[in-house]
Design a protein around this motif. Structure first.
Motif, PDB file in Angstrom:
ATOM      1  N   TRP A  38      33.404  43.308  39.924  1.00 59.06           N
ATOM      2  CA  TRP A  38      34.841  43.385  39.646  1.00 59.06           C
ATOM      3  C   TRP A  38      35.599  42.318  40.405  1.00 59.06           C
ATOM      4  CZ3 TRP A  38      35.129  49.324  40.817  1.00 59.06           C
ATOM      5  CH2 TRP A  38      34.509  50.015  39.788  1.00 59.06           C
ATOM      6  N   ARG A  39      36.749  41.925  39.856  1.00 67.74           N
ATOM      7  CA  ARG A  39      37.576  40.912  40.511  1.00 67.74           C
ATOM      8  C   ARG A  39      39.042  41.296  40.632  1.00 67.74           C
ATOM      9  NH1 ARG A  39      35.317  35.339  37.863  1.00 67.74           N
ATOM     10  NH2 ARG A  39      33.203  35.590  38.642  1.00 67.74           N
ATOM     11  N   ASP A  40      39.492  42.290  39.881  1.00 66.12           N
ATOM     12  CA  ASP A  40      40.904  42.644  39.887  1.00 66.12           C
ATOM     13  C   ASP A  40      41.052  44.133  39.619  1.00 66.12           C
ATOM     14  OD1 ASP A  40      43.608  42.212  40.103  1.00 66.12           O
ATOM     15  OD2 ASP A  40      43.849  41.292  38.130  1.00 66.12           O
ATOM     16  N   ARG A  56      36.706  43.073  35.342  1.00 65.11           N
ATOM     17  CA  ARG A  56      35.811  41.957  35.665  1.00 65.11           C
ATOM     18  C   ARG A  56      36.633  40.672  35.712  1.00 65.11           C
ATOM     19  NH1 ARG A  56      30.336  41.208  35.516  1.00 65.11           N
ATOM     20  NH2 ARG A  56      30.021  43.182  34.469  1.00 65.11           N
ATOM     21  N   ARG A  57      37.504  40.497  34.742  1.00 63.89           N
ATOM     22  CA  ARG A  57      38.464  39.385  34.708  1.00 63.89           C
ATOM     23  C   ARG A  57      39.818  39.975  34.357  1.00 63.89           C
ATOM     24  NH1 ARG A  57      34.083  38.038  32.152  1.00 63.89           N
ATOM     25  NH2 ARG A  57      32.753  36.427  32.978  1.00 63.89           N
ATOM     26  N   GLU A  60      40.963  40.680  30.589  1.00 60.93           N
ATOM     27  CA  GLU A  60      40.174  41.536  29.719  1.00 60.93           C
ATOM     28  C   GLU A  60      40.613  42.993  29.824  1.00 60.93           C
ATOM     29  OE1 GLU A  60      36.163  40.970  30.954  1.00 60.93           O
ATOM     30  OE2 GLU A  60      35.995  39.037  29.969  1.00 60.93           O
TER      31      GLU A  60
END
Length: 111
Positions: A38-40, A56-57, A60
């Motif tokens: 995960w990133r956000d 994940r982005r 999305e």
């Protein structure tokens, strides 16, 4: 002479996460970020439910969403885990049991 006016901390009747619940969710989020999954994230607070979504982005759909809906406490449980397509992955009365589905992804087999 000054008057002290208390500031409202949230909307009346708004559902939110308790400190221990948010700590558990953010702990999982941190481990998933460290694993590169995960990133956000995003949080949404409404009068009926509070939700935490992990991405994940950022552009999305959320990869998972945890929702707290206190009105379901007496029936199927106030915690629900939704998948990327919006399908219900797990419902329950306790947050750790619902998050266990995601925590299994972090397990690695060691020989």
């Amino acid at each position: 002479m000054s008057n002290i006016v208390p500031l409202p901390l949230g909307k009346a009747g708004q559902v939110g996460f308790e400190r221990i619940e948010l700590s558990r969710i953010m702990d999982l989020y941190g481990r998933m970020v460290a694993a590169g999954e995960w990133r956000d994230y995003a949080m949404d607070f409404d009068k009926d439910a509070a939700s935490f979504s992990a991405f994940r982005r950022a552009a999305e759909r959320p990869q998972m969403r945890v929702e707290k809906r206190p009105s379901l406490r007496g029936r199927q449980g106030m915690w629900t885990l939704f998948g990327e397509a919006g399908q219900v992955l797990k419902r329950g009365h306790e947050l750790p049991g619902v998050l266990a589905v995601i925590e299994r992804r972090l397990l690695k087999i060691v020989e």
